[in-house]
Design a protein around this motif. Structure first.
Motif, mmCIF file in Angstrom:
data_model
loop_
_atom_site.group_PDB
_atom_site.id
_atom_site.type_symbol
_atom_site.label_atom_id
_atom_site.label_comp_id
_atom_site.label_asym_id
_atom_site.label_seq_id
_atom_site.Cartn_x
_atom_site.Cartn_y
_atom_site.Cartn_z
ATOM 1 N N ALA B 90 24.513 -17.505 -32.176
ATOM 2 C CA ALA B 90 25.472 -17.020 -32.666
ATOM 3 C C ALA B 90 25.555 -17.241 -34.556
ATOM 4 O O ALA B 90 25.725 -16.290 -35.156
ATOM 5 N N LEU B 91 25.147 -18.420 -34.822
ATOM 6 C CA LEU B 91 25.074 -18.811 -36.047
ATOM 7 C C LEU B 91 23.893 -18.017 -36.846
ATOM 8 O O LEU B 91 24.228 -17.659 -37.898
ATOM 9 N N VAL B 92 22.700 -17.820 -36.104
ATOM 10 C CA VAL B 92 21.887 -16.972 -36.878
ATOM 11 C C VAL B 92 22.023 -15.411 -36.804
ATOM 12 O O VAL B 92 21.250 -14.721 -37.131
ATOM 13 N N GLY B 93 22.777 -15.124 -36.159
ATOM 14 C CA GLY B 93 23.276 -13.642 -35.900
ATOM 15 C C GLY B 93 22.331 -12.979 -34.898
ATOM 16 O O GLY B 93 22.311 -11.712 -35.129
ATOM 17 N N ALA B 94 21.897 -13.849 -33.986
ATOM 18 C CA ALA B 94 21.047 -13.148 -32.871
ATOM 19 C C ALA B 94 21.854 -12.684 -31.609
ATOM 20 O O ALA B 94 22.853 -13.357 -31.248
ATOM 21 N N GLU B 95 21.432 -11.692 -31.003
ATOM 22 C CA GLU B 95 22.147 -11.197 -29.613
ATOM 23 C C GLU B 95 21.395 -11.990 -28.484
ATOM 24 O O GLU B 95 22.133 -12.414 -27.508
ATOM 25 N N ARG B 96 20.120 -12.205 -28.481
ATOM 26 C CA ARG B 96 19.466 -12.575 -27.472
ATOM 27 C C ARG B 96 18.371 -13.496 -27.833
ATOM 28 O O ARG B 96 18.039 -13.579 -28.869
ATOM 29 N N ASP B 97 17.922 -14.195 -26.991
ATOM 30 C CA ASP B 97 16.975 -15.472 -27.087
ATOM 31 C C ASP B 97 15.760 -14.701 -27.983
ATOM 32 O O ASP B 97 15.414 -15.458 -28.859
ATOM 33 N N GLU B 98 15.325 -13.852 -27.519
ATOM 34 C CA GLU B 98 14.160 -13.293 -27.994
ATOM 35 C C GLU B 98 14.244 -12.698 -29.531
ATOM 36 O O GLU B 98 13.150 -12.593 -30.465
ATOM 37 N N ASP B 99 15.444 -12.519 -30.060
ATOM 38 C CA ASP B 99 15.525 -12.292 -31.334
ATOM 39 C C ASP B 99 15.105 -13.182 -32.305
ATOM 40 O O ASP B 99 14.751 -13.005 -33.425
ATOM 41 N N ILE B 100 15.162 -14.400 -31.715
ATOM 42 C CA ILE B 100 14.861 -15.617 -32.799
ATOM 43 C C ILE B 100 13.653 -16.571 -32.117
ATOM 44 O O ILE B 100 12.893 -16.889 -32.921
ATOM 45 N N VAL B 101 13.757 -16.691 -30.860
ATOM 46 C CA VAL B 101 12.957 -17.721 -30.297
ATOM 47 C C VAL B 101 11.228 -17.251 -30.386
ATOM 48 O O VAL B 101 11.508 -16.023 -30.138
ATOM 49 N N GLY B 102 10.327 -17.741 -30.819
ATOM 50 C CA GLY B 102 9.156 -17.574 -30.902
ATOM 51 C C GLY B 102 8.994 -17.024 -32.489
ATOM 52 O O GLY B 102 7.906 -16.744 -32.694
ATOM 53 N N LYS B 103 10.025 -16.797 -33.025
ATOM 54 C CA LYS B 103 9.752 -16.305 -34.536
ATOM 55 C C LYS B 103 9.929 -17.520 -35.644
ATOM 56 O O LYS B 103 10.285 -18.505 -35.246
ATOM 57 N N LYS B 104 9.534 -17.218 -36.589
ATOM 58 C CA LYS B 104 9.903 -18.211 -37.683
ATOM 59 C C LYS B 104 11.212 -18.326 -38.045
ATOM 60 O O LYS B 104 11.762 -17.381 -38.455
ATOM 61 N N ILE B 105 11.564 -19.639 -38.191
ATOM 62 C CA ILE B 105 12.934 -20.057 -38.690
ATOM 63 C C ILE B 105 13.177 -19.290 -40.231
ATOM 64 O O ILE B 105 14.278 -18.934 -40.610
ATOM 65 N N TYR B 106 12.151 -19.143 -40.783
ATOM 66 C CA TYR B 106 12.279 -18.714 -42.510
ATOM 67 C C TYR B 106 12.842 -17.045 -42.518
ATOM 68 O O TYR B 106 13.294 -16.900 -43.344
ATOM 69 N N THR B 107 12.757 -16.562 -41.302
ATOM 70 C CA THR B 107 13.505 -15.191 -41.340
ATOM 71 C C THR B 107 14.855 -15.121 -41.614
ATOM 72 O O THR B 107 15.358 -14.360 -42.028
ATOM 73 N N VAL B 108 15.444 -16.314 -41.246
ATOM 74 C CA VAL B 108 16.849 -16.522 -41.729
ATOM 75 C C VAL B 108 17.022 -17.450 -42.738
ATOM 76 O O VAL B 108 18.371 -17.590 -42.935
ATOM 77 N N VAL B 109 16.009 -17.901 -43.659
ATOM 78 C CA VAL B 109 16.378 -18.748 -44.554
ATOM 79 C C VAL B 109 16.262 -17.918 -45.961
ATOM 80 O O VAL B 109 15.283 -17.115 -46.111
#
Ligand SMILES: Nc1ncnc2c1ncn2[C@@H]1O[C@H](COP(=O)(O)OP(=O)(O)OP(=O)(O)O)[C@@H](O)[C@H]1O
Ligand SMILES: [Mg+2]
Lengths: 203, 432
Positions: B90-109
């Motif tokens: 919710a904090l990073v604005g993702a709907e599902r795990d796949e939206d962020i898991v496996g991706k670089k955290i920098y996409t939301v920095v």
């Protein structure tokens, strides 16, 4: 009046010099002092004239100088304060404490000179009165205690006879005292005598 | 705010501690489980029991993490998000795990905070527990402020293989801080305006003097000319005086212009030592002219303060100039200006300017800060008055001291920054 002196007291030497240049156009003598203390150190109360001083001065302020002069007792020449913009309240206090007048910077030259002339005239008047008063004092001091008693009763409106009764003297003696008093005080009539006695009242 | 911060920190500490010292081991295995799952199918009964137990642990851990109201996530050294809980999604604005898991955290920095973020990650992977703030742009495009408490995760052999981060949204707090800072700037501006009001009165008096003199000289001259009884040569002196007084008025104005610069205070985090060094450089020429030497004694560790560096630099320059002028005027045999910075406590940085000049007469020491108080023929007497109001608008105080053996010392303090992090680290160092 030409023997009157304007005493300028200003810590700002340029301003003091400029006031001198201006005031000398009306043929008045000018003396300048760089501080209130310098003035007190050299002040000769017998010189007629007036003081022109800045309210704001480092060290002793103009107001303090006025207080010191008043505290000395005796007569001091009239004081004209020069006040800066916004110092009017201070000037009002000065006038309440006995200052003759004040002018606000920037001032009109004619206005300042007029005020100075008025102050000098006032000073001359005061000095004349002062002179008269001290002369009178001397005259009255020459009376004997008995003559003084007689004078007081004469002025109170009593007849020679009533005075003689009151003091237990003969009417003749009272007559002699009375003539002596008139002579000593240079009075020509009874009304002269009354006037003189009134003038000699303290205050 | 402090209370909220501490309780959150405590929660983080407890959670971090629990996670690291008891459950982390299990989590490690849970992670390995992913690969193990492929192979495990053919393994025997005994293995199945162990796995069952591991799965149990994983479930329990998951249950804790999933229900955790704060964002909890695991990251690899390269910034790849390995795990994240629903609060984190919710904090990073993702709907599902796949939206962020496996991706670089920098996409939301936020881009300007990526280096800062990377640096903090590097510290965690070097074994430190860190608290850092950064600006985030969520997957939904919202700009938010985040604060992360991060600890390293170690495997059975003690090697760090992931970062465990607990992150929360601090946008509101940041906004509050920003407001407070704006308010501070506003206060400083008001303070400056009111000292400018006072100054205006002083300036009015200071200008009135030469103007009055000019008027008197001019009118005195006119009266003489009109009266027809003046020789031209007699007017030379008063005319010279008029010129001199006009120049004097101009000098007052020049000083006013120098001092009252129409600019807003620009408060930034500045390294006070750099400001002092720069002031020393700016006054080098005057020092050389008057054979004075500057000595620097600066506290280590680049202490930072919230300040308008230009204004503080101006204060220090004023103080140096006064010292040099005093020593030159008094013909002091030794002419040293000692500039020092120190950190008397966590909250404060102190700046001291001392000299080997004549010092200040005890009777005058309270008056040196007065507007237009000067003992110099060319002085205006604004230097210290302006300096004091600058320091006060920064929330500090400027004081003068004069030692018995001669020499004047001026000192002022500024508020140090970076304190919160320091004390937090001290009080709650993470165990792992
Ligand atoms: N380091 C010092 N040693 C001795 N006296 C000092 C020192 N610093 C200041 N003073 C005294 O304080 C006075 C006021 O200083 P301030 O800086 O306000 O004005 P200034 O230097 O005279 O004029 P300016 O407005 O040009 O700076 C000085 O004139 C001087 O008498
Ligand atoms: Mg100065």
């Amino acid at each position: 009046m030409s023997d009157a002196t304007v005493f300028i007291i200003d810590d700002d030497q340029a301003v003091a010099r400029s006031l001198r240049w201006l005031i000398e156009t009306v043929r008045l003598k000018v003396e300048t002092f760089a501080s209130a203390q310098a003035f007190l150190d050299h002040y000769d109360a017998s010189k007629p004239g007036c003081l022109v001083l800045d309210v704001r001065m480092p060290g002793m302020s103009g107001l303090e100088l006025q207080e010191r002069l008043a505290a000395r007792g005796g007569y001091h020449p009239p004081i004209i304060f020069i006040t800066g913009h916004g110092d009017v309240q201070m000037a009002v206090r000065a006038v309440q404490a006995g200052a003759f007048d004040f002018v606000e910077k920037p001032f009109n030259d004619q206005d300042l000179l007029d005020r100075i002339q008025r102050a000098i005239a006032h000073d001359a008047g005061q000095r004349d009165k002062e002179e008269l008063r001290s002369q009178l004092k001397a005259l009255f001091a020459s009376l004997t205690p008995r003559e003084r008693e007689v004078l007081d009763l004469v002025v109170a409106g009593m007849s020679n006879k009533a005075i003689a009764n009151t003091l237990g003297l003969s009417a003749k003696t009272v007559e002699v005292h009375r003539a002596k008093v008139m002579e000593k005080l240079h009075a020509r009539s009874l009304s002269d005598l009354v006037k003189l006695a009134m003038q000699n009242q303290p205050g | 705010m402090a209370v909220g911060n501490e309780s959150l920190l405590l929660a983080a500490v407890v959670l971090g501690w629990v996670l690291t010292s008891t459950l982390i081991g299990a989590l490690v295995m849970a992670l390995r489980l992913r690969e193990a799952r492929q192979r495990e199918r053919d393994k025997d009964e005994a293995h199945a029991v162990v796995l069952e137990r591991l799965r149990d642990n994983e479930c329990r851990l998951r249950a804790i993490i999933e229900s955790e109201p704060e964002c909890v996530k695991l990251q690899a050294a390269d910034g790849t998000v390995l795990e994240i809980n629903p609060a984190g999604l919710a904090l990073v604005g993702a709907e599902r795990d796949e939206d962020i898991v496996g991706k670089k955290i920098y996409t939301v920095v936020a881009p300007e905070y990526r280096d800062h973020y990377r640096e903090n990650m590097r510290r965690v992977f070097a074994g430190e527990a860190v608290v850092y703030e950064f600006k985030s742009i969520t997957l939904k495009g919202h700009t938010t402020w985040m604060e992360t408490h991060a600890v390293p995760l170690r495997d059975a052999r003690g090697a760090i293989y992931a970062l465990l981060g607990i992150t929360r949204d601090i946008t509101e707090r940041k906004w509050g801080e920003e407001q407070a800072r704006r308010h501070q700037t506003e206060l400083a501006r008001v303070a400056r305006l009111s000292t400018m009001g006072e100054m205006a009165t002083g300036i009015a008096h200071e200008l009135n003097q030469p103007l009055a003199a000019i008027a008197n000289f001019a009118r005195g001259s006119l009266r003489r000319l009109r009266g027809g009884n003046v020789a031209p040569a007699d007017l030379l002196q008063p005319l010279e005086e008029i010129c001199a007084q006009a120049e004097r008025a101009g000098e007052v104005m020049r000083h006013v212009r120098d001092f009252v610069r129409k600019r807003d205070t620009r408060m930034t985090a500045v390294d006070i030592n750099r400001v002092v060094q720069s002031a020393a450089r700016l006054t080098e020429l005057e020092c050389r002219q008057h054979h004075a030497k500057i000595m620097l004694d600066l506290v280590s560790g680049q202490p930072r303060v919230w300040a308008d560096s230009i204004m503080i630099e101006q204060v220090i320059c004023n103080l140096i100039r006064n010292s040099v002028e005093a020593m030159a005027e008094a013909r002091s045999p030794v002419r040293l200006v000692a500039l020092s910075t120190s950190r008397p406590d966590d909250d404060t940085v102190e700046i001291v300017v001392g000299d080997t000049g004549p010092g200040i007469d005890g009777a005058l020491i309270d008056r040196v800060f007065d507007q237009f108080f000067t003992t110099k023929p060319e002085g205006v007497g604004m230097g210290l008055s302006i300096s004091r109001s600058i320091v006060e608008s920064h929330g500090g105080g400027l004081r003068a001291e004069s030692a018995a053996g001669g020499g004047a010392t001026f000192r002022f303090t500024l508020r140090a920054i970076g304190r919160t992090l320091l004390t937090n680290e001290r009080r709650y160092s993470f165990h792992h």
